[in-house]
Scaffold this motif. Sequence first.
Motif, PDB file in Angstrom:
ATOM      1  N   PRO A 116      29.251  24.886 -27.744  1.00 39.15           N
ATOM      2  CA  PRO A 116      27.789  24.910 -27.551  1.00 39.15           C
ATOM      3  C   PRO A 116      26.983  24.566 -28.796  1.00 39.15           C
ATOM      4  O   PRO A 116      25.836  24.136 -28.675  1.00 39.15           O
ATOM      5  N   GLN A 117      27.563  24.739 -29.979  1.00 37.31           N
ATOM      6  CA  GLN A 117      26.812  24.462 -31.205  1.00 37.31           C
ATOM      7  C   GLN A 117      27.110  23.068 -31.784  1.00 37.31           C
ATOM      8  O   GLN A 117      26.720  22.780 -32.912  1.00 37.31           O
ATOM      9  N   HIS A 118      27.756  22.231 -31.024  1.00 38.42           N
ATOM     10  CA  HIS A 118      28.078  20.878 -31.488  1.00 38.42           C
ATOM     11  C   HIS A 118      26.781  20.075 -31.585  1.00 38.42           C
ATOM     12  O   HIS A 118      26.271  19.557 -30.586  1.00 38.42           O
ATOM     13  N   HIS A 119      26.236  19.955 -32.790  1.00 34.45           N
ATOM     14  CA  HIS A 119      24.882  19.404 -32.907  1.00 34.45           C
ATOM     15  C   HIS A 119      24.788  17.908 -32.609  1.00 34.45           C
ATOM     16  O   HIS A 119      23.747  17.461 -32.080  1.00 34.45           O
ATOM     17  N   PRO A 120      25.804  17.058 -32.883  1.00 30.95           N
ATOM     18  CA  PRO A 120      25.646  15.656 -32.462  1.00 30.95           C
ATOM     19  C   PRO A 120      25.537  15.520 -30.938  1.00 30.95           C
ATOM     20  O   PRO A 120      24.760  14.690 -30.440  1.00 30.95           O
ATOM     21  N   ALA A 121      26.292  16.353 -30.213  1.00 32.58           N
ATOM     22  CA  ALA A 121      26.204  16.309 -28.748  1.00 32.58           C
ATOM     23  C   ALA A 121      24.848  16.840 -28.284  1.00 32.58           C
ATOM     24  O   ALA A 121      24.244  16.288 -27.345  1.00 32.58           O
ATOM     25  N   GLN A 122      24.369  17.903 -28.931  1.00 32.79           N
ATOM     26  CA  GLN A 122      23.047  18.422 -28.581  1.00 32.79           C
ATOM     27  C   GLN A 122      21.985  17.343 -28.812  1.00 32.79           C
ATOM     28  O   GLN A 122      21.072  17.162 -28.000  1.00 32.79           O
ATOM     29  N   ARG A 123      22.110  16.626 -29.907  1.00 38.49           N
ATOM     30  CA  ARG A 123      21.129  15.591 -30.234  1.00 38.49           C
ATOM     31  C   ARG A 123      21.152  14.459 -29.217  1.00 38.49           C
ATOM     32  O   ARG A 123      20.103  14.028 -28.713  1.00 38.49           O
ATOM     33  N   ASP A 124      22.345  13.959 -28.893  1.00 39.47           N
ATOM     34  CA  ASP A 124      22.428  12.847 -27.946  1.00 39.47           C
ATOM     35  C   ASP A 124      21.938  13.260 -26.563  1.00 39.47           C
ATOM     36  O   ASP A 124      21.247  12.491 -25.877  1.00 39.47           O
ATOM     37  N   LEU A 125      22.301  14.476 -26.132  1.00 41.87           N
ATOM     38  CA  LEU A 125      21.864  14.918 -24.808  1.00 41.87           C
ATOM     39  C   LEU A 125      20.346  15.090 -24.778  1.00 41.87           C
ATOM     40  O   LEU A 125      19.689  14.696 -23.801  1.00 41.87           O
ATOM     41  N   ALA A 126      19.785  15.663 -25.828  1.00 41.25           N
ATOM     42  CA  ALA A 126      18.322  15.797 -25.889  1.00 41.25           C
ATOM     43  C   ALA A 126      17.653  14.428 -25.831  1.00 41.25           C
ATOM     44  O   ALA A 126      16.638  14.246 -25.143  1.00 41.25           O
ATOM     45  N   ASN A 127      18.212  13.453 -26.532  1.00 38.58           N
ATOM     46  CA  ASN A 127      17.632  12.100 -26.525  1.00 38.58           C
ATOM     47  C   ASN A 127      17.683  11.471 -25.144  1.00 38.58           C
ATOM     48  O   ASN A 127      16.730  10.804 -24.713  1.00 38.58           O
ATOM     49  N   ILE A 128      18.795  11.661 -24.439  1.00 40.98           N
ATOM     50  CA  ILE A 128      18.897  11.124 -23.078  1.00 40.98           C
ATOM     51  C   ILE A 128      17.837  11.744 -22.188  1.00 40.98           C
ATOM     52  O   ILE A 128      17.125  11.052 -21.438  1.00 40.98           O
ATOM     53  N   LEU A 129      17.718  13.066 -22.259  1.00 43.24           N
ATOM     54  CA  LEU A 129      16.769  13.773 -21.397  1.00 43.24           C
ATOM     55  C   LEU A 129      15.330  13.373 -21.712  1.00 43.24           C
ATOM     56  O   LEU A 129      14.515  13.188 -20.799  1.00 43.24           O
ATOM     57  N   LEU A 130      15.016  13.225 -22.988  1.00 41.25           N
ATOM     58  CA  LEU A 130      13.656  12.839 -23.366  1.00 41.25           C
ATOM     59  C   LEU A 130      13.351  11.406 -22.939  1.00 41.25           C
ATOM     60  O   LEU A 130      12.279  11.123 -22.393  1.00 41.25           O
ATOM     61  N   ALA A 131      14.276  10.499 -23.190  1.00 43.06           N
ATOM     62  CA  ALA A 131      14.042   9.097 -22.837  1.00 43.06           C
ATOM     63  C   ALA A 131      13.928   8.902 -21.336  1.00 43.06           C
ATOM     64  O   ALA A 131      13.243   7.992 -20.867  1.00 43.06           O
ATOM     65  N   SER A 132      14.596   9.765 -20.571  1.00 40.23           N
ATOM     66  CA  SER A 132      14.558   9.643 -19.109  1.00 40.23           C
ATOM     67  C   SER A 132      13.516  10.555 -18.484  1.00 40.23           C
ATOM     68  O   SER A 132      13.559  10.826 -17.284  1.00 40.23           O
ATOM     69  N   GLY A 133      12.560  11.042 -19.276  1.00 37.27           N
ATOM     70  CA  GLY A 133      11.440  11.788 -18.718  1.00 37.27           C
ATOM     71  C   GLY A 133      11.728  13.218 -18.331  1.00 37.27           C
ATOM     72  O   GLY A 133      10.942  13.839 -17.615  1.00 37.27           O
ATOM     73  N   ARG A 134      12.815  13.784 -18.828  1.00 37.33           N
ATOM     74  CA  ARG A 134      13.187  15.160 -18.451  1.00 37.33           C
ATOM     75  C   ARG A 134      13.000  16.092 -19.659  1.00 37.33           C
ATOM     76  O   ARG A 134      13.911  16.761 -20.109  1.00 37.33           O
ATOM     77  N   SER A 135      11.762  16.126 -20.150  1.00 36.66           N
ATOM     78  CA  SER A 135      11.477  16.843 -21.398  1.00 36.66           C
ATOM     79  C   SER A 135      11.702  18.343 -21.279  1.00 36.66           C
ATOM     80  O   SER A 135      12.135  18.983 -22.238  1.00 36.66           O
ATOM     81  N   TYR A 136      11.415  18.925 -20.118  1.00 39.12           N
ATOM     82  CA  TYR A 136      11.635  20.369 -19.962  1.00 39.12           C
ATOM     83  C   TYR A 136      13.118  20.709 -20.092  1.00 39.12           C
ATOM     84  O   TYR A 136      13.481  21.743 -20.659  1.00 39.12           O
ATOM     85  N   GLU A 137      13.968  19.838 -19.578  1.00 41.39           N
ATOM     86  CA  GLU A 137      15.410  20.069 -19.685  1.00 41.39           C
ATOM     87  C   GLU A 137      15.903  19.862 -21.116  1.00 41.39           C
ATOM     88  O   GLU A 137      16.930  20.403 -21.513  1.00 41.39           O
ATOM     89  N   ALA A 138      15.162  19.072 -21.880  1.00 35.50           N
ATOM     90  CA  ALA A 138      15.560  18.816 -23.269  1.00 35.50           C
ATOM     91  C   ALA A 138      15.271  19.998 -24.181  1.00 35.50           C
ATOM     92  O   ALA A 138      15.928  20.167 -25.216  1.00 35.50           O
TER      93      ALA A 138
END
Length: 455
Positions: free
Chosen positions: A113-135
């Motif tokens: 859960p603390q893997h920060h590169p994965a957290q970063r990439d997933l947040a970027n996907i969610l933000l770019a695809s309009g899912r900011s609340y999930e990010a």
Amino acid sequence: MLTGLLIVRAKLASPSAAEVNRLLSESRHKELQDLREVYSADQSAINFINSLSGDFEMQRQRWRAALNHYSQITSGSPPEIIHAQSSSAHCLLNMGLAAESERLLRIVLAQAPQHHPAQRDLANILLASGRSYEAVPHLEELIRQGKFEPIDLVVCASPELFQLAGERFAQTCLSAIPEDPRPMLGLARSALQKKQFEFARLWLSDIVSKFPAVLEAQTRLGQLHLELGEFHQLKAWHEQLPESSVDFAGIWFVKAQIFQHLGQREAASRCLAETLTRFPDHVSANYQMTTTLKNMQRVDDSKHFAERAQLLARIELLANDLRDAFDTRMCQEMVNSMARLDRYSEAAAWCEIAKRNLSTPTWFENFLRQCNNRKLPDIQRKDHPAVAGVLERLKQLPLPPFDWASLKDEQPQSSPDAWPISFTEEAESVGLNFIYRNGSARDSTREYLFEFNGG
């Protein structure tokens, strides 16, 4: 036949990173393959070579070549597997295969859960695809780890209003998989804010019909039908919601608005309570809870949500201003506001931003020292007991079925594009600063809707 150098390497326990990287940089593919054969019985050594090879190609943005190396790591130690999966996800994201990238990233985060590169990439996907609340939860984890960027704090402060420019993301993804409309969600959300309803309807309907589990798209489509008074279509929208929608704050918020249209305040308050249980900082839900409780003659209960709504609205404005330029006074207000909401990790992060911008950040250093001494950033946030009590009582209220028969579709009005209104000069003359509808402007800039931005 192995070269003399490789014969020497074969006598060692494992290949060195320096040797593998040298062979890669010099494009000595034959010797690299010989090295793989030498260590063919040692899975850890083979994984090491494939991992370095993948890293080498990824640094040069040769995504498909890198993915080919990572995909060969199918067994091994947890760190080896996690690195291969997270790196593969990063390659897939850059290749426009966002859905597969997201799937892999969630697998990684389930293990680490603390893997920060994965957290970063997933947040970027969610933000770019309009899912900011999930990010937001992923950005909050990065903030807790100290791996944040200033823009992460802006998103957490204003997930409704913040929009990441998603044109390039959408183009890349649609080029890779033209039949998958999910990457267009971000652009559809932008269109809603600009009242470009037909563009938004086209893409939201397509996403929902093909991928009903994309609950942010479901939320926005429901809001669109509600805003336009399309109650017949709203009924069809409600009937097709997947079971997973009961866990999504945005869906409960749309339901609350439907009950408001029906004049059923208790049912609306129940839905708002469900919204705020899942996302306490939903600006519009806090505002609507305030007015709904007042109308139910529960003035004392409403005060909790009124205070939070005002704080959240102010935080949105501060975040927008601080995004443009750092200001000491505003940053102090932001820190104090975050602390009042018990969002101490974000308060501490804003202090770190101040330290980057000020030569003598005494006030912020003192605040950080007090927070760290009391270990406040490590405390898991909880609702104030009084607020938690109100929410739990409201969640016990019955939830009747919608009386769709009493909701009649509204007659369409003339398009807003036909309204030649221009009042920017008058607004500026009295010191107002807001997004306005200017019918004479070429880009047809429009005001935000209450339902879409929290008022």
